[in-house]
Design a protein around this motif. Sequence first.
Motif, PDB file in Angstrom:
ATOM      1  N   TRP A 176       0.215  15.188  -3.373  1.00 20.46           N
ATOM      2  CA  TRP A 176       0.029  15.768  -2.044  1.00 20.46           C
ATOM      3  C   TRP A 176       1.120  15.355  -1.066  1.00 20.46           C
ATOM      4  N   ALA A 177       1.937  14.353  -1.422  1.00 25.52           N
ATOM      5  CA  ALA A 177       3.009  13.889  -0.544  1.00 25.52           C
ATOM      6  C   ALA A 177       4.348  14.567  -0.836  1.00 25.52           C
ATOM      7  N   ALA A 178       4.350  15.540  -1.728  1.00 25.16           N
ATOM      8  CA  ALA A 178       5.606  16.200  -2.113  1.00 25.16           C
ATOM      9  C   ALA A 178       6.138  17.086  -0.991  1.00 25.16           C
ATOM     10  N   ARG A 179       7.425  17.011  -0.748  1.00 29.83           N
ATOM     11  CA  ARG A 179       8.091  17.957   0.151  1.00 29.83           C
ATOM     12  C   ARG A 179       8.538  19.168  -0.650  1.00 29.83           C
ATOM     13  N   SER A 180       9.056  18.886  -1.819  1.00 33.90           N
ATOM     14  CA  SER A 180       9.408  19.916  -2.801  1.00 33.90           C
ATOM     15  C   SER A 180       9.121  19.309  -4.165  1.00 33.90           C
ATOM     16  N   ASP A 219       0.817  -1.214   0.000  1.00 37.81           N
ATOM     17  CA  ASP A 219       0.000   0.000   0.000  1.00 37.81           C
ATOM     18  C   ASP A 219       0.853   1.268   0.000  1.00 37.81           C
ATOM     19  N   CYS A 220       1.342   1.649  -1.164  1.00 38.53           N
ATOM     20  CA  CYS A 220       2.068   2.911  -1.312  1.00 38.53           C
ATOM     21  C   CYS A 220       1.953   3.366  -2.759  1.00 38.53           C
ATOM     22  N   VAL A 273       6.264  10.149  -2.131  1.00 38.52           N
ATOM     23  CA  VAL A 273       5.734   8.804  -1.929  1.00 38.52           C
ATOM     24  C   VAL A 273       4.830   8.798  -0.708  1.00 38.52           C
ATOM     25  N   ALA A 274       3.690   8.183  -0.842  1.00 38.32           N
ATOM     26  CA  ALA A 274       2.755   8.030   0.271  1.00 38.32           C
ATOM     27  C   ALA A 274       2.691   6.555   0.653  1.00 38.32           C
TER      28      ALA A 274
END
Length: 84
Positions: free
Chosen positions: A38-42, A32-33, A47-48
Amino acid sequence: MLPQTGGAANLLSNPGFEDGTAFVNGWFSWGDCGVESWAARSGSNGVALYGWVSGSFGGFAQDVGVTPHAEGDIYTFSIDVMPE
């Protein structure tokens, strides 16, 4: 993954997951990934790990060749984690 000796070249392919919305260019995943905007840092993607689902598990990886290597070489690996 960055070598500490001899320079700071990134050894990963697509280290920021910017090449699309799936695991591509050497990355593979299980469970489950997924690559999510929406999981971006920059940048555009990150990856979620979908841990909010009971009993879920998952991961992602990339094989990285580090040969030829010299005795004493040190490699650094780091990730940024954002708790939900």
